[in-house]
Structures are given as structure tokens and as C-alpha cells.
Design an enzyme around this catalytic site. Structure first.
Site, PDB file in Angstrom:
ATOM      1  N   CYS A   8       0.827  -1.215   0.000  1.00 16.97           N
ATOM      2  CA  CYS A   8       0.000   0.000   0.000  1.00 16.97           C
ATOM      3  C   CYS A   8       0.863   1.267   0.000  1.00 16.97           C
ATOM      4  CB  CYS A   8      -0.982  -0.041   1.170  1.00 16.97           C
ATOM      5  SG  CYS A   8      -2.400   1.051   0.928  1.00 16.97           S
ATOM      6  N   HIS A  62      -3.847  -5.215  -0.130  1.00 11.20           N
ATOM      7  CA  HIS A  62      -3.515  -5.773   1.184  1.00 11.20           C
ATOM      8  C   HIS A  62      -3.540  -7.303   1.159  1.00 11.20           C
ATOM      9  CE1 HIS A  62      -3.538  -2.077   3.676  1.00 11.20           C
ATOM     10  NE2 HIS A  62      -4.281  -1.627   2.677  1.00 11.20           N
ATOM     11  N   GLU A  95      -2.506  -9.235   3.388  1.00 12.70           N
ATOM     12  CA  GLU A  95      -2.828  -9.733   4.733  1.00 12.70           C
ATOM     13  C   GLU A  95      -4.332  -9.721   4.982  1.00 12.70           C
ATOM     14  OE1 GLU A  95      -3.339  -5.475   5.279  1.00 12.70           O
ATOM     15  OE2 GLU A  95      -1.893  -6.658   4.148  1.00 12.70           O
TER      16      GLU A  95
END
EC number: 6.3.5.5
Length: 366
Positions: free
Chosen positions: A248, A333, A335
Site C-alpha cells: 500500500c 492488502h 494480509e
């Protein structure tokens, strides 16, 4: 008679609804998020620092909030806008309601408004400055204030850790540069055995190199990447010396360090269902995203970076890799939290890149 609250936008429009959360009224940049679930992770994501989130899903809070799923210890957003906020959530992990958590962290909100209309306005006109008031007589003065106020563009200083700390693992040593990191990045690295040292955003390249890490992770974070000059210099200093992976804001800073430029998007990508194409494999992944800036594809022409992923919806840059050095990044993202885990494998690619680099170094030094 129920108390009223007003959401006021800088274009002169306003929406009448009902107060939720805190009575500490604020202003900020209003954005929208299209995720159907994951509101706890969303409101605690430091990338939303200073912003007011409009949730497009019509019912928010229906499974409550628990102590384990926060992405930061303290939420730093400036407000929420919902069609309806559940006051009676049902879930075995629930410890507090959405409303109670907003009150606890002094986050104001409004419910009972037409979130579809607000979302269309942002989509068509771009993000706007917005604020809350509980007095209809104050709307005109609020509009004037919004039209004149300058919002902060660098919130990284607000959310980055002030001093280094360690999340212990048993394997590779990774330095995580905290621009406003989500806790699940640490969890994913720990799950792969990494010993993670989280450091402030302004840690120098020399200081990181002295730690002798096996790899460096550049985290997500809020604001305009062009404002985080110190990090750009740090990235230049570690490139080619330590393998790294940017996520990001970390992705944007990596690109800026190599001579690319960024731009502010009309309304950004915020949600848990954004399709991204891997240009090498042709595969499509659904991704969790939260960013209002992107890298200008044309500015990459004279750099040593190659585009690895693009957004299906608008063809913006979603992934980069250095052509010869061990460094790559993604705009989204991997994650997740909230969102799909389609891109979780990128953490494994990071570990593989570190191990390949270590093997190459051993061979060269033999």
C-alpha cells in the site's frame, strides 16, 4: 423527540440523520468502503486516519466487536456514516456493540442517511471534505469552514510507532517500517516464523542496516506518499542491500524512490472485492484495498521497475518489482483483514526471496 445530527459536505449539501458514537464532532475527508463485512478491522485500520468512512453495506454492527480483531490499538478515523447501526448484535465473540466502541474512542457518526446517494456523489465528483453538526443552524457556517480548511496530508507521524519493539519469532529477522501498519501484517510474518522488529517511519537506512535484518517490510499507512520524504531516502539506502516487500503506502514509497510519481485518485479503492490481474500468470485475485493515491503508470517508463499487477476496474498499477534487485510491492492488502486471502501467498514469496538472496550471498562469499 429523537436528537438529530447532520452530515455536511463542502459542496453545500447536507444529510439529516441520527447520532451514533461520540458527541465530539469532527471533520475530515469523506470516502466510501464497499466491504460487506469487516467493519471492525476497517475502523481500526490506520490508513483511514483523519477520514470519515461511508459504509455502503446497509447494516453495520450486526455481529458486534471483540478485543482480538483490531488492526491498531486505537482507531484514528474521524467518523462513520451508516444507513443503519445495529444496537443488538449477535455473535459468540461479541464483547461490545459498534456504537459502544465509537463512544469509547470518541468517534462520531451518523445513521439513517441515504448512503447510496452519498456514495454516488463521491463517485461522480470525487472525495470531499465533510463534517458533523447537531445544530441545523450551524450548517452554513460548517460549509464555509469546510470550504476554507486545509486537511493534513501527512498523517504518518500520527500513527507510526514512536520507538522500536519486537514481535518475537524463531526464524528470519524482518524489520517492519511502520507507516501506520495493520496488525495482521505482523501476524502473517510471525506465522511464517519471522522475528519482527517494528520501527518508526523515520528510521534511517543506516540504522536498519545496523540491525542486520534478513528482510524489510514497508507497511501500509495514511496520506499522501509525496509528503513522506524521509522514507523515500531510506528506501534508496537499503535497495540492493536488504530484500524488501512494500504494501500500500509502502508500495507507493518504493515507486517514488525509483523516480516514479503518484497522483490522488478521484475516489480511491476501498473495499474487500477489488479484482487484480497478475500480468505474469494471467490469474485474477480478489483483493482488499484501501488507498486514495496511486502510481502514475507513465512515470515508470524510465525506471528499473516493472508492473506486475494491474487493477481490472480502472487499469491502475497494483504491483511492482525491481528488474534486477530483490524488491517488490503491491498496492493492495495481501494480509486482508477484512477481505479475501487470495494474495496471502505474497508473504511466502517474500520469504522465498529472502532465502534466495541469502543463498546467493553465501555463494558469492564462498
Amino acid at each position: 423527540m429523537l436528537k438529530k445530527r447532520y452530515l455536511v459536505l463542502e459542496d453545500g449539501s447536507y444529510y439529516e440523520g441520527y447520532p451514533i458514537g461520540s458527541d465530539q464532532l469532527t471533520l475530515g475527508e469523506i470516502v466510501f468502503n464497499t466491504a460487506m463485512t469487516g467493519y471492525q478491522e476497517t475502523i481500526s485500520d490506520p490508513s483511514y486516519t483523519g477520514q470519515i468512512i461511508t459504509f455502503t453495506y446497509p447494516l453495520i454492527g450486526n455481529y458486534g466487536i471483540n478485543r482480538d480483531d483490531f488492526e491498531a490499538l486505537v482507531p484514528t478515523l474521524n467518523g462513520v456514516v451508516v444507513k443503519e447501526a445495529s444496537r443488538q448484535p449477535s455473535n459468540f465473540r461479541k464483547q461490545k456493540t459498534f456504537h459502544e466502541v465509537l463512544q469509547e474512542y470518541d468517534i462520531p457518526g451518523i445513521s439513517g442517511v441515504d448512503t447510496r446517494s452519498i456514495t454516488r456523489k463521491i463517485r461522480n465528483n470525487g472525495v470531499l471534505k465533510a463534517g458533523f453538526t447537531d445544530e441545523k443552524s450551524e450548517i452554513d457556517s460548517m460549509i464555509a469552514k469546510l470550504q476554507s480548511v486545509e486537511l493534513p496530508r501527512n498523517e504518518v507521524t500520527t500513527v507510526s510507532t514512536k520507538s522500536p519493539y519486537v514481535s518475537t519469532g524463531y526464524g528470519l529477522s524482518v524489520v517492519l517500517v511502520d507507516f501506520g501498519k495493520k496488525q495482521n501484517i505482523v501476524r502473517e510474518l510471525n506465522a511464517r516464523g519471522c522475528n519482527v522488529t517494528v520501527v518508526p517511519y523515520d528510521t534511517s537506512a543506516e540504522a536498519i542496516i545496523r540491525m542486520s535484518p534478513d528482510g524489510v517490510m514497508l507497511s501500509n499507512g495514511p496520506g499522501d506518499p509525496e509528503e513522506v520524504h524521509v522514507a523515500v531516502e531510506m528506501i534508496k539506502g537499503i535497495l540492493g542491500k536488504i530484500p524488501f516487500f512494500g504494501i500500500c503506502l509502502g508500495h507507493q514509497l518504493f515507486a517514488l524512490s525509483q523516480g516514479a510519481t503518484s497522483f490522488k485518485m478521484k475516489f480511491g479503492h476501498r473495499g474487500a472485492n477489488h479484482p487484480v490481474k497478475d500480468l505474469k500468470t494471467g490469474k485474477i485475485a480478489l483483493t482488499s484495498q484501501n488507498h486514495g493515491y496511486a502510481i502514475d503508470k507513465a512515470s515508470l517508463k524510465n525506471t528499473d521497475l516493472e508492473v506486475t499487477h494491474i487493477a481490472i476496474n480502472d487499469d491502475t498499477v497494483e504491483g511492482l518489482r525491481h528488474k534486477s534487485l530483490p524488491a517488490f510491492s503491491v498496492q493492495y492488502h495481501p494480509e486482508a483483514c477484512p477481505g479475501p486471502s487470495d494474495s496471502n501467498y505474497l508473504f511466502d514469496e517474500f520469504i522465498d526471496m529472502i532465502n534466495e538472496y541469502k543463498t546467493k550471498e553465501l555463494t558469492n562469499n564462498a
